[in-house]
Scaffold this motif. Sequence first.
Motif, PDB file in Angstrom:
ATOM      1  N   SER A  11      34.626 -29.881  91.211  1.00 48.81           N
ATOM      2  CA  SER A  11      33.479 -31.134  91.391  1.00 48.81           C
ATOM      3  C   SER A  11      33.889 -31.580  92.610  1.00 48.81           C
ATOM      4  O   SER A  11      33.127 -32.010  93.468  1.00 48.81           O
ATOM      5  N   GLN A  12      35.399 -31.701  92.880  1.00 48.73           N
ATOM      6  CA  GLN A  12      35.597 -32.389  94.368  1.00 48.73           C
ATOM      7  C   GLN A  12      35.283 -31.532  95.328  1.00 48.73           C
ATOM      8  O   GLN A  12      34.646 -32.044  96.427  1.00 48.73           O
ATOM      9  N   TRP A  13      35.261 -30.244  95.191  1.00 51.42           N
ATOM     10  CA  TRP A  13      35.014 -29.543  96.473  1.00 51.42           C
ATOM     11  C   TRP A  13      33.388 -29.514  96.585  1.00 51.42           C
ATOM     12  O   TRP A  13      32.920 -29.555  97.762  1.00 51.42           O
ATOM     13  N   ALA A  14      32.530 -29.459  95.554  1.00 48.70           N
ATOM     14  CA  ALA A  14      31.184 -29.324  95.505  1.00 48.70           C
ATOM     15  C   ALA A  14      30.661 -30.766  96.206  1.00 48.70           C
ATOM     16  O   ALA A  14      29.618 -30.600  96.803  1.00 48.70           O
ATOM     17  N   SER A  15      31.264 -32.154  95.949  1.00 50.70           N
ATOM     18  CA  SER A  15      30.942 -33.104  96.168  1.00 50.70           C
ATOM     19  C   SER A  15      31.006 -33.369  97.940  1.00 50.70           C
ATOM     20  O   SER A  15      30.502 -34.136  98.410  1.00 50.70           O
ATOM     21  N   GLN A  16      32.122 -32.526  98.476  1.00 50.11           N
ATOM     22  CA  GLN A  16      32.117 -32.574  99.845  1.00 50.11           C
ATOM     23  C   GLN A  16      31.577 -31.442 100.461  1.00 50.11           C
ATOM     24  O   GLN A  16      31.913 -31.350 101.727  1.00 50.11           O
ATOM     25  N   ALA A  17      31.229 -30.399  99.814  1.00 51.25           N
ATOM     26  CA  ALA A  17      30.741 -29.054 100.633  1.00 51.25           C
ATOM     27  C   ALA A  17      29.879 -29.180 101.642  1.00 51.25           C
ATOM     28  O   ALA A  17      28.865 -30.100 101.702  1.00 51.25           O
ATOM     29  N   GLN A  18      29.908 -28.343 102.663  1.00 52.15           N
ATOM     30  CA  GLN A  18      29.151 -28.440 103.893  1.00 52.15           C
ATOM     31  C   GLN A  18      28.578 -27.134 104.120  1.00 52.15           C
ATOM     32  O   GLN A  18      29.515 -25.991 103.976  1.00 52.15           O
ATOM     33  N   ILE A  19      27.650 -26.731 104.616  1.00 50.65           N
ATOM     34  CA  ILE A  19      27.115 -25.475 105.364  1.00 50.65           C
ATOM     35  C   ILE A  19      28.054 -24.824 106.146  1.00 50.65           C
ATOM     36  O   ILE A  19      28.699 -25.443 107.023  1.00 50.65           O
ATOM     37  N   GLY A  20      28.564 -23.395 105.673  1.00 43.85           N
ATOM     38  CA  GLY A  20      29.580 -22.812 106.424  1.00 43.85           C
ATOM     39  C   GLY A  20      30.873 -22.898 105.532  1.00 43.85           C
ATOM     40  O   GLY A  20      31.839 -22.006 105.915  1.00 43.85           O
ATOM     41  N   ASP A  21      31.163 -23.580 104.716  1.00 45.69           N
ATOM     42  CA  ASP A  21      32.336 -23.532 103.838  1.00 45.69           C
ATOM     43  C   ASP A  21      32.677 -22.251 103.106  1.00 45.69           C
ATOM     44  O   ASP A  21      31.372 -21.790 102.759  1.00 45.69           O
ATOM     45  N   VAL A  22      33.749 -21.939 102.883  1.00 41.20           N
ATOM     46  CA  VAL A  22      33.912 -20.670 102.293  1.00 41.20           C
ATOM     47  C   VAL A  22      34.736 -20.827 100.926  1.00 41.20           C
ATOM     48  O   VAL A  22      35.966 -21.301 100.785  1.00 41.20           O
ATOM     49  N   ILE A  23      34.398 -20.056  99.714  1.00 42.28           N
ATOM     50  CA  ILE A  23      35.077 -19.869  98.676  1.00 42.28           C
ATOM     51  C   ILE A  23      35.206 -18.453  98.335  1.00 42.28           C
ATOM     52  O   ILE A  23      34.495 -17.680  98.854  1.00 42.28           O
ATOM     53  N   GLY A  24      35.781 -18.222  97.176  1.00 43.26           N
ATOM     54  CA  GLY A  24      35.840 -16.860  96.722  1.00 43.26           C
ATOM     55  C   GLY A  24      35.050 -16.742  95.396  1.00 43.26           C
ATOM     56  O   GLY A  24      34.831 -17.532  94.673  1.00 43.26           O
ATOM     57  N   ARG A  25      34.793 -15.518  95.015  1.00 43.53           N
ATOM     58  CA  ARG A  25      34.087 -15.145  93.684  1.00 43.53           C
ATOM     59  C   ARG A  25      34.601 -13.600  93.263  1.00 43.53           C
ATOM     60  O   ARG A  25      34.978 -12.787  93.999  1.00 43.53           O
ATOM     61  N   PHE A  26      34.562 -13.756  92.011  1.00 41.94           N
ATOM     62  CA  PHE A  26      34.706 -12.363  91.312  1.00 41.94           C
ATOM     63  C   PHE A  26      33.670 -12.222  90.163  1.00 41.94           C
ATOM     64  O   PHE A  26      33.439 -13.308  89.314  1.00 41.94           O
ATOM     65  N   GLY A  27      33.028 -11.345  90.126  1.00 46.99           N
ATOM     66  CA  GLY A  27      31.685 -11.213  89.199  1.00 46.99           C
ATOM     67  C   GLY A  27      30.689 -11.716  90.106  1.00 46.99           C
ATOM     68  O   GLY A  27      30.596 -11.797  90.963  1.00 46.99           O
ATOM     69  N   PRO A  28      29.303 -11.678  89.279  1.00 47.21           N
ATOM     70  CA  PRO A  28      29.423 -11.438  87.901  1.00 47.21           C
ATOM     71  C   PRO A  28      29.533 -10.028  87.519  1.00 47.21           C
ATOM     72  O   PRO A  28      29.024  -9.158  88.369  1.00 47.21           O
ATOM     73  N   SER A  29      29.651  -9.390  86.199  1.00 42.32           N
ATOM     74  CA  SER A  29      29.757  -8.282  85.967  1.00 42.32           C
ATOM     75  C   SER A  29      28.854  -7.997  84.814  1.00 42.32           C
ATOM     76  O   SER A  29      28.663  -8.573  84.022  1.00 42.32           O
ATOM     77  N   PRO A  30      27.990  -6.926  84.974  1.00 44.59           N
ATOM     78  CA  PRO A  30      26.822  -6.605  83.850  1.00 44.59           C
ATOM     79  C   PRO A  30      27.806  -6.026  82.404  1.00 44.59           C
ATOM     80  O   PRO A  30      27.011  -6.013  81.633  1.00 44.59           O
ATOM     81  N   ASP A  31      29.051  -5.669  82.620  1.00 47.14           N
ATOM     82  CA  ASP A  31      29.481  -5.712  81.376  1.00 47.14           C
ATOM     83  C   ASP A  31      29.608  -7.031  80.109  1.00 47.14           C
ATOM     84  O   ASP A  31      29.669  -6.455  79.129  1.00 47.14           O
ATOM     85  N   TYR A  32      29.236  -7.913  80.781  1.00 43.99           N
ATOM     86  CA  TYR A  32      29.158  -9.004  79.851  1.00 43.99           C
ATOM     87  C   TYR A  32      27.730  -9.688  79.689  1.00 43.99           C
ATOM     88  O   TYR A  32      27.387 -10.613  79.138  1.00 43.99           O
ATOM     89  N   ALA A  33      26.650  -8.690  80.122  1.00 47.36           N
ATOM     90  CA  ALA A  33      25.089  -8.818  79.904  1.00 47.36           C
ATOM     91  C   ALA A  33      24.872  -8.890  78.204  1.00 47.36           C
ATOM     92  O   ALA A  33      25.101  -8.023  77.597  1.00 47.36           O
ATOM     93  N   ARG A  34      24.222  -9.912  77.806  1.00 43.11           N
ATOM     94  CA  ARG A  34      23.875 -10.037  76.443  1.00 43.11           C
ATOM     95  C   ARG A  34      22.177 -10.206  76.410  1.00 43.11           C
ATOM     96  O   ARG A  34      21.941 -11.169  77.077  1.00 43.11           O
ATOM     97  N   PRO A  35      21.379  -9.411  75.891  1.00 42.82           N
ATOM     98  CA  PRO A  35      20.194  -9.658  75.841  1.00 42.82           C
ATOM     99  C   PRO A  35      19.761 -10.793  75.020  1.00 42.82           C
ATOM    100  O   PRO A  35      20.687 -11.298  74.193  1.00 42.82           O
ATOM    101  N   LEU A  36      18.482 -11.525  75.219  1.00 39.24           N
ATOM    102  CA  LEU A  36      17.833 -12.819  74.384  1.00 39.24           C
ATOM    103  C   LEU A  36      17.706 -12.012  73.032  1.00 39.24           C
ATOM    104  O   LEU A  36      17.321 -10.887  72.812  1.00 39.24           O
ATOM    105  N   GLY A  37      17.685 -12.905  72.068  1.00 37.83           N
ATOM    106  CA  GLY A  37      17.563 -12.628  70.489  1.00 37.83           C
ATOM    107  C   GLY A  37      15.974 -12.457  70.533  1.00 37.83           C
ATOM    108  O   GLY A  37      14.994 -12.590  71.184  1.00 37.83           O
ATOM    109  N   GLU A  38      15.703 -11.486  69.698  1.00 44.21           N
ATOM    110  CA  GLU A  38      14.210 -11.120  69.324  1.00 44.21           C
ATOM    111  C   GLU A  38      13.553 -11.780  67.894  1.00 44.21           C
ATOM    112  O   GLU A  38      12.535 -11.554  67.686  1.00 44.21           O
TER     113      GLU A  38
END
Length: 260
Positions: free
Chosen positions: A101-128
């Motif tokens: 929250s602190q980072w997002a409240s001060q974020a500016q264009i050009g700022d860099v963070i890291g990511r891991f994922g998303p992974s399709p291994d955790y994909a779940r379909p909607l119910g029927e």
Amino acid sequence: MSRLRVTSVVPLTPRMTRLTFTGPGLGELGTWPDQQLKLLFPKPGRSAHVSNAPDVGTWYQAYMAMPEDERPWMRSFTVRSLTDGVLTIDFVLHGDNGPASQWASQAQIGDVIGRFGPSPDYARPLGEADLLVFAGDETALPAIASLLELLPDTRRRQVFVEVADPAEEQDVPGVRWIHRSAGEDLVSVVTAADVPADAWVWLGGEASAVRALRRHFVGLGVSKKDIEFAGYWRRTLTQDDAPTADDLAEAQERIAALSE
């Protein structure tokens, strides 16, 4: 682990802001309902970079091996959208109580963070089922909104979202908005709703509320396999704190559901 660079910052409500990102590998990712990923936020004077190792174990081992004062803060988020290599994530702003929250409240264009994922291994379909039920607080709103966008108009749904006050409502059709400012809460409103036992249910938000609602729906006769649930945050603990017994039990049940 890959890097993300901020390309736009757009306030949505007084307590939520939308950021878009570009970065390596985003164009090759597919899309599926309720995509989840890890975001890494640099500590002051440090980098969000950890490792380019391709597999989960090696990457996480490299992350944990970093000195604590250098190790980025890691938080889980849901993708609001991923289109043509542009990743959109909505951040709930709750002051300086957490690194995301602190980072997002001060974020500016050009700022860099890291990511891991998303992974399709955790994909779940909607119910029927004939009726789909979605319930969560503002932290679950990005996931709920993205799930609703996949539904044809003919699919029956009940949607409940708890937010601070009317100013936090967004343009998401069909939502029963629950306002804490009016003394309402998610659990009370949802448990009072008329939901048949053959519904399919999606729950997200504060962990104890999610557990209470899951118990409620199981008690109504909804099959456990027809309840998707995730405790996104804990009222008195952060993701840096050790899991509680309830957290571990929830994780085991989610793992069991993924294997069914």
